[in-house]
Design a protein around this motif. Structure first.
Motif, PDB file in Angstrom:
ATOM      1  N   ASN A  83       0.814  -1.225   0.000  1.00  0.00           N
ATOM      2  CA  ASN A  83       0.000   0.000   0.000  1.00  0.00           C
ATOM      3  C   ASN A  83       0.842   1.269   0.000  1.00  0.00           C
ATOM      4  OD1 ASN A  83      -2.778  -0.747  -0.210  1.00  0.00           O
ATOM      5  ND2 ASN A  83      -2.594  -1.704   1.800  1.00  0.00           N
ATOM      6  N   SER A  84       2.120   1.138   0.351  1.00  0.00           N
ATOM      7  CA  SER A  84       2.985   2.329   0.354  1.00  0.00           C
ATOM      8  C   SER A  84       3.626   2.556  -1.021  1.00  0.00           C
ATOM      9  CB  SER A  84       4.072   2.180   1.424  1.00  0.00           C
ATOM     10  OG  SER A  84       5.061   1.275   0.961  1.00  0.00           O
ATOM     11  N   ILE A  85       3.438   1.611  -1.943  1.00  0.00           N
ATOM     12  CA  ILE A  85       4.038   1.761  -3.280  1.00  0.00           C
ATOM     13  C   ILE A  85       3.046   2.495  -4.183  1.00  0.00           C
ATOM     14  CG2 ILE A  85       4.955   0.521  -5.303  1.00  0.00           C
ATOM     15  CD1 ILE A  85       5.807  -1.745  -3.423  1.00  0.00           C
ATOM     16  N   PRO A  86       3.464   3.627  -4.772  1.00  0.00           N
ATOM     17  CA  PRO A  86       2.539   4.388  -5.610  1.00  0.00           C
ATOM     18  C   PRO A  86       1.982   3.526  -6.758  1.00  0.00           C
ATOM     19  CG  PRO A  86       4.576   5.603  -5.253  1.00  0.00           C
ATOM     20  CD  PRO A  86       4.792   4.244  -4.696  1.00  0.00           C
ATOM     21  N   GLY A  87       0.679   3.657  -6.996  1.00  0.00           N
ATOM     22  CA  GLY A  87       0.059   2.915  -8.100  1.00  0.00           C
ATOM     23  C   GLY A  87      -0.529   1.578  -7.676  1.00  0.00           C
ATOM     24  N   ILE A  88      -0.236   1.171  -6.428  1.00  0.00           N
ATOM     25  CA  ILE A  88      -0.719  -0.139  -5.961  1.00  0.00           C
ATOM     26  C   ILE A  88      -1.582   0.049  -4.721  1.00  0.00           C
ATOM     27  CG2 ILE A  88       0.037  -2.295  -4.864  1.00  0.00           C
ATOM     28  CD1 ILE A  88       2.225  -2.536  -6.743  1.00  0.00           C
ATOM     29  N   SER A  89      -2.689  -0.690  -4.654  1.00  0.00           N
ATOM     30  CA  SER A  89      -3.448  -0.710  -3.396  1.00  0.00           C
ATOM     31  C   SER A  89      -3.866  -2.145  -3.121  1.00  0.00           C
ATOM     32  CB  SER A  89      -4.685   0.186  -3.490  1.00  0.00           C
ATOM     33  OG  SER A  89      -5.560  -0.321  -4.468  1.00  0.00           O
ATOM     34  N   CYS A  90      -3.933  -2.478  -1.838  1.00  0.00           N
ATOM     35  CA  CYS A  90      -4.153  -3.891  -1.507  1.00  0.00           C
ATOM     36  C   CYS A  90      -5.050  -4.040  -0.272  1.00  0.00           C
ATOM     37  CB  CYS A  90      -2.791  -4.541  -1.240  1.00  0.00           C
ATOM     38  SG  CYS A  90      -2.885  -6.319  -1.020  1.00  0.00           S
ATOM     39  N   PHE A  97      -3.467  -9.762  -2.959  1.00  0.00           N
ATOM     40  CA  PHE A  97      -4.046  -9.620  -4.301  1.00  0.00           C
ATOM     41  C   PHE A  97      -4.214  -8.134  -4.622  1.00  0.00           C
ATOM     42  CE2 PHE A  97      -7.614 -10.601  -7.393  1.00  0.00           C
ATOM     43  CZ  PHE A  97      -6.830 -11.383  -8.240  1.00  0.00           C
ATOM     44  N   PRO A  98      -3.069  -7.442  -4.825  1.00  0.00           N
ATOM     45  CA  PRO A  98      -3.147  -5.989  -5.008  1.00  0.00           C
ATOM     46  C   PRO A  98      -3.761  -5.563  -6.329  1.00  0.00           C
ATOM     47  CG  PRO A  98      -0.892  -6.748  -5.265  1.00  0.00           C
ATOM     48  CD  PRO A  98      -1.680  -7.927  -4.791  1.00  0.00           C
ATOM     49  N   ASN A  99      -4.421  -4.408  -6.259  1.00  0.00           N
ATOM     50  CA  ASN A  99      -5.026  -3.762  -7.416  1.00  0.00           C
ATOM     51  C   ASN A  99      -3.933  -2.955  -8.130  1.00  0.00           C
ATOM     52  OD1 ASN A  99      -6.385  -1.845  -9.041  1.00  0.00           O
ATOM     53  ND2 ASN A  99      -8.211  -2.044  -7.764  1.00  0.00           N
ATOM     54  N   ILE A 100      -3.803  -3.186  -9.432  1.00  0.00           N
ATOM     55  CA  ILE A 100      -2.743  -2.507 -10.193  1.00  0.00           C
ATOM     56  C   ILE A 100      -3.343  -1.588 -11.259  1.00  0.00           C
ATOM     57  CG2 ILE A 100      -0.969  -4.274  -9.832  1.00  0.00           C
ATOM     58  CD1 ILE A 100      -2.038  -4.916 -13.015  1.00  0.00           C
ATOM     59  N   SER A 101      -4.652  -1.301 -11.151  1.00  0.00           N
ATOM     60  CA  SER A 101      -5.300  -0.584 -12.256  1.00  0.00           C
ATOM     61  C   SER A 101      -4.680   0.794 -12.533  1.00  0.00           C
ATOM     62  CB  SER A 101      -6.812  -0.488 -12.055  1.00  0.00           C
ATOM     63  OG  SER A 101      -7.098  -0.021 -10.787  1.00  0.00           O
ATOM     64  N   LYS A 102      -4.107   1.420 -11.484  1.00  0.00           N
ATOM     65  CA  LYS A 102      -3.501   2.746 -11.707  1.00  0.00           C
ATOM     66  C   LYS A 102      -2.233   2.666 -12.554  1.00  0.00           C
ATOM     67  CE  LYS A 102      -5.390   5.421  -7.961  1.00  0.00           C
ATOM     68  NZ  LYS A 102      -5.374   5.132  -6.521  1.00  0.00           N
ATOM     69  N   LEU A 103      -1.685   1.463 -12.678  1.00  0.00           N
ATOM     70  CA  LEU A 103      -0.451   1.326 -13.470  1.00  0.00           C
ATOM     71  C   LEU A 103      -0.760   1.050 -14.936  1.00  0.00           C
ATOM     72  CD1 LEU A 103       1.593  -0.868 -10.964  1.00  0.00           C
ATOM     73  CD2 LEU A 103       1.862   1.575 -11.392  1.00  0.00           C
ATOM     74  N   ILE A 104      -2.005   0.658 -15.204  1.00  0.00           N
ATOM     75  CA  ILE A 104      -2.368   0.300 -16.576  1.00  0.00           C
ATOM     76  C   ILE A 104      -2.392   1.568 -17.435  1.00  0.00           C
ATOM     77  CG2 ILE A 104      -4.191  -0.703 -18.054  1.00  0.00           C
ATOM     78  CD1 ILE A 104      -4.774  -2.632 -15.695  1.00  0.00           C
ATOM     79  N   PRO A 115      -0.066 -13.180 -12.791  1.00  0.00           N
ATOM     80  CA  PRO A 115      -0.962 -12.154 -13.332  1.00  0.00           C
ATOM     81  C   PRO A 115      -2.409 -12.463 -12.981  1.00  0.00           C
ATOM     82  CG  PRO A 115      -0.041 -13.521 -15.109  1.00  0.00           C
ATOM     83  CD  PRO A 115       0.644 -13.931 -13.840  1.00  0.00           C
ATOM     84  N   GLY A 116      -3.144 -11.434 -12.566  1.00  0.00           N
ATOM     85  CA  GLY A 116      -4.531 -11.635 -12.130  1.00  0.00           C
ATOM     86  C   GLY A 116      -5.426 -12.214 -13.207  1.00  0.00           C
ATOM     87  N   LYS A 130      -6.992  -6.654 -13.487  1.00  0.00           N
ATOM     88  CA  LYS A 130      -6.497  -5.436 -12.820  1.00  0.00           C
ATOM     89  C   LYS A 130      -5.766  -5.753 -11.511  1.00  0.00           C
ATOM     90  CE  LYS A 130      -9.798  -2.327 -14.859  1.00  0.00           C
ATOM     91  NZ  LYS A 130     -11.250  -2.437 -14.983  1.00  0.00           N
ATOM     92  N   TYR A 131      -5.398  -7.005 -11.368  1.00  0.00           N
ATOM     93  CA  TYR A 131      -4.755  -7.431 -10.119  1.00  0.00           C
ATOM     94  C   TYR A 131      -3.555  -8.325 -10.428  1.00  0.00           C
ATOM     95  CZ  TYR A 131      -9.093  -5.801  -8.062  1.00  0.00           C
ATOM     96  OH  TYR A 131     -10.147  -5.011  -7.685  1.00  0.00           O
ATOM     97  N   ILE A 132      -2.668  -8.444  -9.457  1.00  0.00           N
ATOM     98  CA  ILE A 132      -1.653  -9.497  -9.518  1.00  0.00           C
ATOM     99  C   ILE A 132      -1.703 -10.242  -8.185  1.00  0.00           C
ATOM    100  CG2 ILE A 132      -0.079  -8.422 -11.200  1.00  0.00           C
ATOM    101  CD1 ILE A 132       1.608  -7.397  -8.850  1.00  0.00           C
ATOM    102  N   ARG A 133      -1.228 -11.479  -8.181  1.00  0.00           N
ATOM    103  CA  ARG A 133      -1.222 -12.232  -6.933  1.00  0.00           C
ATOM    104  C   ARG A 133       0.207 -12.453  -6.465  1.00  0.00           C
ATOM    105  NH1 ARG A 133      -2.643 -18.572  -6.252  1.00  0.00           N
ATOM    106  NH2 ARG A 133      -0.385 -18.672  -6.600  1.00  0.00           N
TER     107      ARG A 133
END
Ligand code: PMP
Ligand code: GLU
Length: 414
Positions: free
Chosen positions: A327-334, A344-351, A380-381, A388-391
């Motif tokens: 959660n501290s890495i920009p572009g990722i939320s978990c 299973f973080p959300n990576i949609s901001k990086l797309i 890859p999710g 929009k996720y990775i595991r």
């Protein structure tokens, strides 16, 4: 070559493929950090290994009953009673070569062309392929992060048709780590009873829970119990992935059909592994050190604590760290998972962004960048139906987790 059409229906397992790639890269001396493998990094506890060695020495090396030895089935019944308040007889239990095998046999014996199988997404990779092999139609219901990846009740209700044969449920979930509550499960069970469809309840991560409690959906009374097939195994709870022992409990008729299928495909699961699973499930080894010296967790030598509680404590610490750091890495939320060992973080901001010269179009391209630039493997999710996720599996040491996340952060910063 003209292969049978059914071979074209299915894809290789992406989770196993990444796990194999990780092992191969390590063997080549490449400094890769693996977040791919969905298997505990702990050794199999000593008391379980000892039981297996003893069974070899005693010559327990022949065919057994296809559906498993009676004493193991009795121990499984005892486990269901004690852990899940479920009363089964040994004739309602089948032991298979892993929970994956139990799932496969259950789906093959229950579902066919013309049936619909409801599958909440994100889903574990093998469910979809097994449904396809049965020729039933998968009816995928998307869940959302906003509601903790839980099956949305209204959408679910509307997806039920006269063709609905079963629902596949997985709590704690792979890949999201979420755990259904009693009330949520009760609402799902009521719908199954009302409409008369089956529920295949995959409970393999039952013991790996950090908040909340595990409830088996089969435990709400005889009506739902008659419609439920509970799948479990020793792979995750006792760090026994390679031993290949899983089991299913359910209506006698279905279990007998699964036994016939097993008769003509695999015969019994390995005799020695059955004895090891018997020791594991009966938890005979609590008065002895859990793990051999030098294997993680090394302080597992402490007497009196079950190997499982040592693992759960360690997984909880790792989960807390990995989620906070992600959660501290920009572009990722978990979200914080409550069970299993996956983030299973959300990576949609990086797309849409370009990282190290490569345009990120989804979970596959991000995973590739992470492998090539950070020497880190993730799943890859899209493999779980969620692009929009990775595991990231946190079934790896804290040291690896720290270094792996440091590398991910460094690549994504750019
Ligand atoms: N179900 C889920 C959700 C899993 O993650 C796994 C792990 N591969 C399995 C079933 C199968 O486990 P096994 O065949 O090793 O018992
Ligand atoms: N269940 C694990 C995973 O999802 C093991 C690999 C597999 O059987 O697919 O990674």
């Amino acid at each position: 070559m003209k292969l049978a059409r059914r071979t074209t229906l299915i894809n290789p397992s992406p989770t196993l493929a990444v796990t194999a790639k990780e092992k191969q890269m390590k063997a080549q001396g490449i400094d890769v950090i693996g977040f791919g493998a969905g298997e505990p990094d702990f050794d199999t506890p000593i008391y379980i290994k000892d039981a297996a060695k003893k069974s070899i020495d005693e010559g327990f090396t022949k065919y057994t009953a296809t559906s498993g030895i009676e004493e193991l089935k009795k121990a499984i019944c005892q486990k269901f009673k004690q852990d899940n308040a479920l009363d089964y007889e040994p004739s309602q239990i089948i032991v298979s070569c892993g929970a994956k095998h139990s799932l496969f046999n259950a789906i093959m014996c229950l579902c066919e062309k013309g049936d619909e199988v409801i599958l909440p997404s994100p889903y574990w990779v093998s469910y979809l392929e097994q449904i396809k092999l049965s020729q039933a139609k998968p009816v995928i219901i998307e869940t959302s992060e906003k509601y903790n990846f839980k099956l949305p009740y209204r959408t679910f209700k509307h997806a039920i048709t006269p063709k609905t044969k079963c629902l596949i449920l997985n709590s704690p979930s792979n890949p999201t780590g979420m755990v259904y509550t009693r009330d949520e499960l009760k609402a799902i069970a009521d719908l199954a009873v009302k409409h008369g469809f089956y529920i295949i309840s995959d409970e393999v991560y039952e013991k790996l829970i950090y908040e909340g409690e595990h409830i088996s959906i089969a435990s709400f009374g005889p009506e739902i119990k008659n419609l439920a097939i509970v799948i479990n195994g020793v792979s995750k709870a006792y760090s026994m992935t390679g031993w290949r022992i899983g089991y299913a409990a359910g209506p006698k008729e279905l279990i007998a059909a699964m036994g016939n299928l097993q008769d003509h495909s695999t015969s019994n699961p390995t005799s020695i592994a059955q004895k090891a699973a018997l020791a594991a499930i009966s938890e005979l080894g609590l008065s002895r050190p859990a793990f051999a010296a030098g294997t993680p967790p090394t302080e597992g030598g402490r007497m009196g604590l079950s190997p499982m509680s040592l693992m759960v404590n360690e997984f909880r610490n790792r989960r807390d760290y990995i989620v906070e750091k992600l959660n501290s890495i920009p572009g990722i939320s978990c979200l914080k998972p409550q069970g299993a060992f996956y983030a299973f973080p959300n990576i949609s901001k990086l797309i849409g962004k370009t990282i190290k010269g490569q345009k990120i179009t989804g979970s596959l391209s991000l995973s590739e960048v992470l492998l090539n630039e950070a020497k880190v493997t993730v799943i890859p999710g899209i493999a779980f139906g969620a692009d929009k996720y990775i595991r990231l599996s946190y079934a790896t040491s804290m040291e690896n987790i720290k270094e792996g996340l440091r590398r991910i952060e460094e690549v994504l910063k750019q």
